[in-house]
Design a protein around this motif. Structure first.
Motif, short mmCIF file in Angstrom:
data_model
loop_
_atom_site.label_atom_id
_atom_site.label_comp_id
_atom_site.label_asym_id
_atom_site.label_seq_id
_atom_site.Cartn_x
_atom_site.Cartn_y
_atom_site.Cartn_z
N ASN A 10 0.11 4.42 -0.60
CA ASN A 10 1.28 4.78 -1.00
C ASN A 10 2.02 3.21 -1.39
OD1 ASN A 10 4.52 4.88 -0.75
ND2 ASN A 10 3.90 7.08 -0.73
N GLN A 11 2.48 2.99 -2.34
CA GLN A 11 2.94 1.68 -2.82
C GLN A 11 3.88 0.97 -1.66
OE1 GLN A 11 3.86 2.36 -7.17
NE2 GLN A 11 3.70 0.15 -6.99
N ILE A 12 4.40 1.71 -1.17
CA ILE A 12 5.70 1.16 -0.15
C ILE A 12 5.05 0.40 0.89
CG2 ILE A 12 6.17 3.07 1.59
CD1 ILE A 12 8.80 0.97 -0.39
N THR A 13 3.64 0.71 1.16
CA THR A 13 2.85 -0.06 2.05
C THR A 13 2.77 -1.49 1.84
OG1 THR A 13 1.78 1.94 2.62
CG2 THR A 13 0.69 -0.02 3.40
N THR A 14 2.63 -1.65 0.43
CA THR A 14 2.71 -3.27 -0.06
C THR A 14 3.60 -3.74 -0.90
OG1 THR A 14 1.22 -2.44 -1.73
CG2 THR A 14 0.09 -3.17 0.31
N PRO A 15 4.93 -3.62 -0.41
CA PRO A 15 5.88 -4.00 -1.53
C PRO A 15 5.99 -5.35 -2.03
CG PRO A 15 6.86 -4.15 0.88
CD PRO A 15 5.48 -3.67 0.83
N GLY A 217 3.71 2.01 12.30
CA GLY A 217 2.52 1.13 12.76
C GLY A 217 1.13 1.48 11.83
N MET A 218 0.33 0.58 11.81
CA MET A 218 -1.03 0.80 11.08
C MET A 218 -1.46 1.87 11.90
SD MET A 218 -2.94 0.43 8.72
CE MET A 218 -2.50 -1.17 7.93
N VAL A 219 -2.59 2.89 11.26
CA VAL A 219 -3.17 3.85 11.82
C VAL A 219 -4.04 3.13 13.06
CG1 VAL A 219 -5.39 5.13 11.57
CG2 VAL A 219 -3.41 5.37 10.00
N THR A 260 -3.57 -6.41 4.21
CA THR A 260 -3.06 -5.04 4.68
C THR A 260 -4.09 -4.13 4.12
OG1 THR A 260 -0.69 -5.67 4.75
CG2 THR A 260 -1.08 -3.33 4.42
N VAL A 261 -4.38 -4.08 2.81
CA VAL A 261 -5.11 -3.11 2.18
C VAL A 261 -6.59 -3.21 2.68
CG1 VAL A 261 -6.41 -2.62 0.06
CG2 VAL A 261 -4.00 -3.07 -0.06
#
Length: 277
Positions: A10-15, A217-219, A260-261
Motif C-alpha cells: 500500500n502506497q501509504i507505507t512509502t509516502p 509496526g512492521m510485520v 522499507t520495501v
C-alpha cells in the motif's frame, strides 16, 4: 526466491515516493502488486497512473480511500456520494478490484453514533448499484474503535459482514490485522465471510507501546499473531492478495523507501506466499 505473486504494498507505507516512484520502486524490488493511494493517483493523473502501471507490469490490489461521509448536511452527503462514484470510475480505469471504504467518523457537531451509522448505511445502499455497474467492489474496512470519533463509525468485522449481507453483490470486506486482531470474533467473522467476500487483506503489526494513532509496526515487530491469522485464511482457502499497509510517522515514514520495501519483503514473505498444494 520469495513468492510475491499475492503481495502488494500500500502506497501509504512509502509516502516519500510519489506515484511514479512507487510503481518503479516496488517493481525494482520484485513486488508487482500495489494498493494505489488516492492523492498520489490524483496528483499524477488517473490516465497516467493506468499507463504507468501497465508498462511496469503492475497489478492493483485496491484504491484507497473513499470520500469520508462524516458530514453535517444533506447537500454535503450528496457531494460525498458523488465523489465516491467518481472514485469508483477511477478504480475501474486503473483496474482496482475494490475501492477502500473508510466511511468517516462523527460529524463535528453530532454525538449520536447510531444515527451516523444509519446515514452511512443509507449512503452505501445508494452507492452499491453504481459499484456493480463499474465492476468495482465497495471494500468495507472496519477500523479499530479508537478511530470511531474521526475516521470511521464502522468498527467491527461483524458490522462489515452485516452490511455485506444487506448490500449483496458489489460489497466485500477488507480485514486489517491492525484493526481486527483484538476482536474475539475475528476468526468467526472471517469464516462467516468466506473467501469470496474478502476483497483484500491488510498486514502490519501492533506495537507495545503504541506512541500515537499513526504508529503501526512492521510485520514481526508487535504482538499480532500473524502466523495464526494466516492459518485461518488458509483453512478458508482464501486465495486473494495481501497488502502491507503501515502508518508510521515516527519510524518507517522517515526511512529511505528502498530500505522499507526490502525489509517488508523479508518480513512478509512467509505470510504472503501461495499455499502449498
Amino acid at each position: 526466491m520469495h513468492d510475491l505473486s499475492r503481495f502488494a504494498i500500500n502506497q501509504i507505507t512509502t509516502p516519500k515516493w510519489d506515484m511514479a516512484q512507487a510503481i518503479d520502486g516496488y517493481a525494482r524490488h520484485g513486488v508487482h502488486g500495489i494498493a494505489v493511494w488516492r492523492h498520489f493517483m490524483e496528483a499524477y493523473g488517473v490516465a497516467a497512473t493506468r499507463r504507468h502501471l501497465r508498462s511496469a507490469g503492475m497489478w492493483v490490489a485496491s484504491l484507497c480511500t473513499s470520500e469520508w461521509m462524516n458530514v453535517e448536511t444533506e447537500e454535503q452527503m450528496r457531494r460525498a456520494i458523488e465523489i465516491n462514484r467518481q472514485l469508483l470510475d477511477a478504480a475501474a480505469e486503473i483496474e482496482a478490484p475494490c475501492l477502500m471504504m473508510v466511511v468517516g467518523g462523527m460529524p463535528p457537531t453530532q454525538k449520536n453514533i447510531d444515527a451516523q451509522r444509519e446515514r452511512v448505511r443509507e449512503a452505501l445502499h445508494e452507492l452499491v448499484p453504481y459499484a456493480r455497474s463499474a465492476g468495482v467492489k465497495l471494500g468495507l474496512e472496519p477500523l479499530h474503535p479508537m478511530y470511531a470519533g474521526d475516521r470511521s463509525v464502522l468498527n467491527t468485522l461483524r458490522m462489515a459482514n452485516d452490511l455485506c449481507d444487506e448490500l449483496g453483490e458489489g460489497a466485500a470486506i477488507v480485514p486489517d490485522v491492525y484493526h481486527c486482531w483484538w476482536d474475539p470474533e475475528f476468526e468467526t467473522e472471517l469464516r462467516r465471510a468466506g473467501p469470496e467476500r474478502i476483497a483484500t487483506f491488510h498486514y502490519c503489526d501492533w506495537l507495545v507501546p503504541t506512541r500515537n494513532l499513526r504508529d503501526r509496526g512492521m510485520v514481526g515487530d508487535g504482538v499480532i499473531d500473524i502466523r495464526r491469522i494466516r492459518s485461518w485464511l488458509d483453512s478458508l482457502e482464501y486465495d486473494g492478495c495481501f497488502e502491507l499497509e503501515i502508518f508510521s510517522e515516527l519510524d518507517w515514514w522517515q526511512r529511505d523507501p528502498d530500505e522499507t520495501v526490502a525489509i517488508a519483503i523479508e518480513r512478509c514473505a512467509p505470510y504472503v506466499a501461495s499455499r502449498k498444494p
